[in-house]
Motif scaffolding. Sequence first.
Motif, PDB file in Angstrom:
ATOM      1  N   ASP A  90       0.827  -1.211   0.000  1.00  0.00           N
ATOM      2  CA  ASP A  90       0.000   0.000   0.000  1.00  0.00           C
ATOM      3  C   ASP A  90       0.864   1.265   0.000  1.00  0.00           C
ATOM      4  OD1 ASP A  90      -2.365   1.478  -0.028  1.00  0.00           O
ATOM      5  OD2 ASP A  90      -2.485   1.580   2.154  1.00  0.00           O
ATOM      6  N   ILE A  91       1.897   1.260  -0.828  1.00  0.00           N
ATOM      7  CA  ILE A  91       2.748   2.438  -1.019  1.00  0.00           C
ATOM      8  C   ILE A  91       3.058   2.577  -2.504  1.00  0.00           C
ATOM      9  CG2 ILE A  91       3.843   2.241   1.263  1.00  0.00           C
ATOM     10  CD1 ILE A  91       6.366   1.205  -0.262  1.00  0.00           C
ATOM     11  N   LEU A 133      13.933  -2.769   7.953  1.00  0.00           N
ATOM     12  CA  LEU A 133      12.674  -3.280   8.456  1.00  0.00           C
ATOM     13  C   LEU A 133      12.528  -4.744   8.056  1.00  0.00           C
ATOM     14  CD1 LEU A 133      10.408  -0.291   7.311  1.00  0.00           C
ATOM     15  CD2 LEU A 133      11.606  -0.542   9.498  1.00  0.00           C
ATOM     16  N   SER A 134      11.654  -5.473   8.746  1.00  0.00           N
ATOM     17  CA  SER A 134      11.446  -6.885   8.411  1.00  0.00           C
ATOM     18  C   SER A 134       9.962  -7.201   8.373  1.00  0.00           C
ATOM     19  CB  SER A 134      12.154  -7.788   9.430  1.00  0.00           C
ATOM     20  OG  SER A 134      11.627  -7.587  10.732  1.00  0.00           O
ATOM     21  N   GLU A 175       1.031  -4.353   8.347  1.00  0.00           N
ATOM     22  CA  GLU A 175       0.457  -3.026   8.574  1.00  0.00           C
ATOM     23  C   GLU A 175       1.469  -2.108   9.249  1.00  0.00           C
ATOM     24  OE1 GLU A 175      -3.478  -0.894  10.604  1.00  0.00           O
ATOM     25  OE2 GLU A 175      -3.067  -3.030  10.924  1.00  0.00           O
ATOM     26  N   ARG A 176       2.236  -2.669  10.187  1.00  0.00           N
ATOM     27  CA  ARG A 176       3.270  -1.874  10.851  1.00  0.00           C
ATOM     28  C   ARG A 176       4.306  -1.368   9.851  1.00  0.00           C
ATOM     29  NH1 ARG A 176       8.331  -2.866  12.216  1.00  0.00           N
ATOM     30  NH2 ARG A 176       8.124  -5.076  11.625  1.00  0.00           N
ATOM     31  N   VAL A 177       4.784  -2.260   8.977  1.00  0.00           N
ATOM     32  CA  VAL A 177       5.773  -1.869   7.971  1.00  0.00           C
ATOM     33  C   VAL A 177       5.179  -0.861   6.999  1.00  0.00           C
ATOM     34  CG1 VAL A 177       7.153  -2.701   6.024  1.00  0.00           C
ATOM     35  CG2 VAL A 177       7.106  -3.999   8.174  1.00  0.00           C
ATOM     36  N   THR A 178       3.956  -1.115   6.559  1.00  0.00           N
ATOM     37  CA  THR A 178       3.281  -0.182   5.647  1.00  0.00           C
ATOM     38  C   THR A 178       3.182   1.207   6.253  1.00  0.00           C
ATOM     39  OG1 THR A 178       1.988  -1.835   4.435  1.00  0.00           O
ATOM     40  CG2 THR A 178       1.056   0.376   4.581  1.00  0.00           C
ATOM     41  N   ASN A 179       2.743   1.289   7.498  1.00  0.00           N
ATOM     42  CA  ASN A 179       2.602   2.595   8.158  1.00  0.00           C
ATOM     43  C   ASN A 179       3.935   3.306   8.279  1.00  0.00           C
ATOM     44  OD1 ASN A 179      -0.155   2.210   8.425  1.00  0.00           O
ATOM     45  ND2 ASN A 179      -0.016   1.453  10.525  1.00  0.00           N
ATOM     46  N   THR A 180       4.984   2.544   8.572  1.00  0.00           N
ATOM     47  CA  THR A 180       6.318   3.135   8.692  1.00  0.00           C
ATOM     48  C   THR A 180       6.777   3.703   7.353  1.00  0.00           C
ATOM     49  OG1 THR A 180       6.935   1.609  10.478  1.00  0.00           O
ATOM     50  CG2 THR A 180       8.736   2.673   9.278  1.00  0.00           C
ATOM     51  N   ARG A 197       4.870   4.533   4.707  1.00  0.00           N
ATOM     52  CA  ARG A 197       3.991   5.639   4.287  1.00  0.00           C
ATOM     53  C   ARG A 197       4.355   6.932   5.031  1.00  0.00           C
ATOM     54  NH1 ARG A 197      -0.383   4.793   1.207  1.00  0.00           N
ATOM     55  NH2 ARG A 197      -1.387   6.645   2.084  1.00  0.00           N
ATOM     56  N   GLU A 198       4.648   6.808   6.304  1.00  0.00           N
ATOM     57  CA  GLU A 198       5.065   7.985   7.067  1.00  0.00           C
ATOM     58  C   GLU A 198       6.392   8.524   6.535  1.00  0.00           C
ATOM     59  OE1 GLU A 198       6.120   9.328  11.679  1.00  0.00           O
ATOM     60  OE2 GLU A 198       5.416   7.296  11.247  1.00  0.00           O
ATOM     61  N   HIS A 199       7.299   7.612   6.192  1.00  0.00           N
ATOM     62  CA  HIS A 199       8.607   8.020   5.674  1.00  0.00           C
ATOM     63  C   HIS A 199       8.474   8.707   4.322  1.00  0.00           C
ATOM     64  CE1 HIS A 199      12.962   7.068   4.520  1.00  0.00           C
ATOM     65  NE2 HIS A 199      13.021   7.852   5.585  1.00  0.00           N
ATOM     66  N   LEU A 200       7.494   8.286   3.540  1.00  0.00           N
ATOM     67  CA  LEU A 200       7.237   8.892   2.235  1.00  0.00           C
ATOM     68  C   LEU A 200       6.348  10.130   2.340  1.00  0.00           C
ATOM     69  CD1 LEU A 200       6.673   5.675   0.087  1.00  0.00           C
ATOM     70  CD2 LEU A 200       8.611   7.248  -0.076  1.00  0.00           C
TER      71      LEU A 200
END
Length: 301
Positions: A136-137, A264-265, A287-292, A294-297
């Motif tokens: 989802d990025i 990330l893993s 979801e945790r990786v996605t949120n990280t 998306r926030e970074h982007l």
Amino acid sequence: MKKALIILAIVVSALILLVGGYALYLYVSFSSTADDMHTHIERDSSDFRSDDINFAARDPVSFLLLGLDSDRVDLGRADTMIVATVNPGDQSMKMVSIPRDTNTELVGRGWNDKINHAYYYGGEEMAIDTVEHFLDIPIDYIVTIDMDGFEEMVDAVGGITVDNRLDFEYGGFAFEQGELELSGEEALAYVRMRQDDPLGDSGRNERQQQVIEGVLREGANLTSVTSVGSILDAIGSNIQTNMGFQEMIDMHRYESSRHDLEQLSLSGEHSQLDGVYYYVVDEVEKERVTNTLREHLELEE
């Protein structure tokens, strides 16, 4: 100048493109590397973005790295899949390896399969679409590298040092636990082993990231490269990207981001679905990786 070229040689991951443009700008007068690297894909920009990337405004950007195993070239499947995001605002990068057996929907096929099969069925376009849907990025650029080229680039920086956590043998080499100095051939064998690792794909992904970090470290050492020509040859012969030459030049503004790299893993478990072996990623972890990312982007929630 040598240091900039070393960084370009690190295009073992999509991270390299951050500063590769500046190196190419310096050497384009005697090299066709940029033209050799470029490949056209049938899409203008990501549907997961509302606006195009603005390098002048230092927008965060993302890359998908696909490592293609030359020993399996007839299969056309990606042996390595790494997503990297770069944020020049906070001068940082994040990188996540996607296990190649990950079960997910192949966008454009209408069914679930191993994620690395997306490249087999639909080339760069389907690989990008599938990874975008999975995480989802947006994926802004793709880099494909023949694993033989991976070997050449490790040799081009004079070899690397890694901290090995597991005693094992593979490809005619013995890898003892502890700190190891690896040539290109040894590094390729080091990252290919999977069956004898208790962690399976996760352990292999860890070794891939170790090797990338090793090349980054050597790339910061001016004495680690003895032949500019060999680096350019390795890049031009083994790497393809949809990033244009002007975009590579523009990326030199992002150079400082390489100093802060977070790995990330994607946790999960191995499972058989309809008799086929898959890696099933934990949805909470995804979801945790996605949120990280998306926030970074700096994407809207």
